[in-house]
Write a protein that holds these residues in place. Structure first.
Motif, PDB file in Angstrom:
ATOM      1  N   ARG A   1      47.245  19.350  44.339  1.00 14.56           N
ATOM      2  CA  ARG A   1      46.056  19.047  45.127  1.00 14.56           C
ATOM      3  C   ARG A   1      46.357  19.145  46.621  1.00 14.56           C
ATOM      4  O   ARG A   1      45.531  19.591  47.414  1.00 14.56           O
ATOM      5  N   ARG A   2      47.572  18.728  47.011  1.00 12.29           N
ATOM      6  CA  ARG A   2      47.974  18.805  48.418  1.00 12.29           C
ATOM      7  C   ARG A   2      48.117  20.263  48.840  1.00 12.29           C
ATOM      8  O   ARG A   2      47.699  20.641  49.939  1.00 12.29           O
TER       9      ARG A   2
ATOM     10  N   ALA B   1      38.307  13.256  50.394  1.00  9.78           N
ATOM     11  CA  ALA B   1      38.194  14.594  49.809  1.00  9.78           C
ATOM     12  C   ALA B   1      37.875  14.481  48.328  1.00  9.78           C
ATOM     13  O   ALA B   1      37.200  15.345  47.767  1.00  9.78           O
TER      14      ALA B   1
ATOM     15  N   GLN C   1      46.601  22.814  47.533  1.00 11.92           N
ATOM     16  CA  GLN C   1      45.245  23.378  47.578  1.00 11.92           C
ATOM     17  C   GLN C   1      44.559  22.980  48.887  1.00 11.92           C
ATOM     18  O   GLN C   1      43.920  23.794  49.545  1.00 11.92           O
ATOM     19  N   PHE C   2      44.719  21.718  49.275  1.00 15.49           N
ATOM     20  CA  PHE C   2      44.100  21.228  50.497  1.00 15.49           C
ATOM     21  C   PHE C   2      44.706  21.934  51.715  1.00 15.49           C
ATOM     22  O   PHE C   2      43.989  22.357  52.619  1.00 15.49           O
ATOM     23  N   ARG C   3      46.040  22.061  51.720  1.00 12.09           N
ATOM     24  CA  ARG C   3      46.712  22.736  52.847  1.00 12.09           C
ATOM     25  C   ARG C   3      46.219  24.180  52.965  1.00 12.09           C
ATOM     26  O   ARG C   3      45.968  24.666  54.064  1.00 12.09           O
TER      27      ARG C   3
ATOM     28  N   ARG D   1      39.353  16.505  58.244  1.00 16.55           N
ATOM     29  CA  ARG D   1      39.451  17.956  58.170  1.00 16.55           C
ATOM     30  C   ARG D   1      40.172  18.508  59.418  1.00 16.55           C
ATOM     31  O   ARG D   1      41.081  19.317  59.307  1.00 16.55           O
TER      32      ARG D   1
ATOM     33  N   THR E   1      43.313  25.467  52.081  1.00 21.12           N
ATOM     34  CA  THR E   1      41.965  25.525  52.674  1.00 21.12           C
ATOM     35  C   THR E   1      42.015  25.153  54.142  1.00 21.12           C
ATOM     36  O   THR E   1      41.333  25.734  54.969  1.00 21.12           O
ATOM     37  N   HIS E   2      42.857  24.170  54.472  1.00 25.60           N
ATOM     38  CA  HIS E   2      42.941  23.731  55.867  1.00 25.60           C
ATOM     39  C   HIS E   2      43.493  24.841  56.754  1.00 25.60           C
ATOM     40  O   HIS E   2      42.957  25.137  57.804  1.00 25.60           O
TER      41      HIS E   2
ATOM     42  N   LEU F   1      44.594  14.816  53.955  1.00 22.65           N
ATOM     43  CA  LEU F   1      43.954  14.759  52.634  1.00 22.65           C
ATOM     44  C   LEU F   1      43.736  13.292  52.288  1.00 22.65           C
ATOM     45  O   LEU F   1      44.687  12.514  52.178  1.00 22.65           O
TER      46      LEU F   1
ATOM     47  N   ARG G   1      35.079  12.337  57.420  1.00 23.95           N
ATOM     48  CA  ARG G   1      35.461  13.568  56.717  1.00 23.95           C
ATOM     49  C   ARG G   1      35.798  14.675  57.717  1.00 23.95           C
ATOM     50  O   ARG G   1      36.746  15.425  57.530  1.00 23.95           O
TER      51      ARG G   1
ATOM     52  N   GLU H   1      49.338  13.253  56.664  1.00 24.69           N
ATOM     53  CA  GLU H   1      48.885  14.392  55.844  1.00 24.69           C
ATOM     54  C   GLU H   1      48.221  13.928  54.560  1.00 24.69           C
ATOM     55  O   GLU H   1      47.449  14.670  53.954  1.00 24.69           O
TER      56      GLU H   1
END
Lengths: 226, 120
Positions: free
Chosen positions: A213-214, A133, A216-218, A26, A220-221, A31, A22, A112
């Motif tokens: 979702r991608r 994730a 959202q992940f980007r 990160r 936060t990243h 993701l 994980r 990615e």
């Protein structure tokens, strides 16, 4: 007799490797999504359609698990993205060590989006953290709409339930409303997408969820990297 | 289906823990299994017995504590067992209660018996 307190998880070794994975995901902005379902509910077909919809420049990869055969890797490799088969040789689930081993040779900074297609099984994969994730559970309309009640663990641990094969709804006794109610009974916050791998407008719902979702992940990243 | 792997992980833990007590034998290993852990306690007990046969750990007893799903009410802070997917707070009736526990797959404790002096 004397009592020795242990107070640790039974699967501590697996969870340690999963935590390392994980952290790697990160750091590299990968993701990782872990797809779980019973055999035959359409994981591979959904992944095929997903890969087919993607531009060749997309940085996507798939690890696909089965007890035997390289069939799924062959099917998925046709879309030009990196794919590796994990054959467990009998084990009914993937564990974190298998993921770690099969990631060797892949540059995660160039991936990615990593899909893990678990072994077809609604029970055992729910116990093993793979560093993903999110877990995504698929339920097809050719199964019983009470599956979430019969196998609560995986529906409880999944962020999203994808109902597949909705093109078959006119021909099967599957009550889609009941299936969704049952999933929400077990896991009130679960997200739900109704899709089909043979009709493009239904497939678009899954692809839209995936894109959200991608993003959202980007987000936060990128925040974490600032 | 994966209970054999879980039983094996429990035994690995017993062995590594027991190595720290060379003057004692493990007698009892206690585990906690939540109702959302996807583990069948009967299958686990069966696998455990099968795996300990002819290993010197036959007398090791597996004690399984089954844990229900527990929720917490954010309104009145009550903690309660959930039965039949009824998540409402039994104290104040609030609908949106939070998951607290129920997916445990944990080693709780081990009982060891010290060897009588001179018998080891």
């Amino acid at each position: 007799m004397s009592q020795v307190p242990l107070e640790r998880k039974v699967l501590k070794e697996n969870d340690l490797i999963a935590a390392q994975l994980r952290e790697r995901f990160r750091l590299h902005g990968t993701l990782c999504l872990n797809l779980v379902s019973s055999p035959g509910s359409g994981k591979t077909t959904l992944l095929e359609r997903t890969l087919a919809s993607m531009a060749p420049t997309e940085r996507v990869a798939v690890l696909t698990g089965d007890i035997q055969t390289e069939n799924d890797a062959r099917r998925l490799a046709r879309y030009g993205f990196p794919v590796k088969q994990i054959t467990t040789g009998g084990t009914c689930h993937l564990d974190a060590r298998m993921i770690e081993r099969h990631l060797a040779g892949w540059d995660l900074s160039r991936i990615e989006l990593l899909f893990i297609e678990n072994v077809g099984n609604l029970v055992c994969p729910s116990s093993y953290d793979l560093g993903e994730a999110a877990k995504i559970v698929l339920l097809s309309t050719t199964e019983g709409d009470d599956k979430p009640l019969k196998y609560p663990s995986i529906f409880f641990k999944s962020e999203l339930m994808v109902i597949t094969k909705i093109d078959l709804l006119p021909y099967v006794p599957f009550n889609i409303g009941a299936a969704e109610d049952n999933a929400r009974l077990v896991h009130p916050e679960i997200e739900i997408v109704r899709t089909s791998s043979v009709t493009s407008h239904a497939l678009a719902r899954w692809l839209a969820w995936l894109e959200r979702r991608r993003q959202q992940f980007r987000a936060t990243h990128d925040t974490a990297m600032v | 289906m994966h209970e054999i792997g879980i039983a094996n992980s429990i035994l690995d833990a017993v062995r590594s823990e027991a190595a720290r007590y060379p003057q004692a034998r493990p007698r009892r290993i206690s585990v906690r299994i939540g109702e959302l852990a996807a583990i069948d306690p009967d299958a686990l007990a069966f696998c455990f017995t099968a795996l300990t046969r002819d290993t010197g750990l036959e007398s090791l007893k597996l004690v399984i504590e089954r844990c229900p799903r527990r929720h917490r009410c954010p309104a009145c802070c009550a903690e309660f067992d959930v039965a039949g997917y009824d998540f409402r707070c039994p104290q104040c009736g609030a609908e949106n209660t939070e998951f607290l526990s129920g997916d445990q797959l944990e080693l709780a404790s081990m009982e060891v018996e010290e060897d009588e002096p001179g018998t080891a």
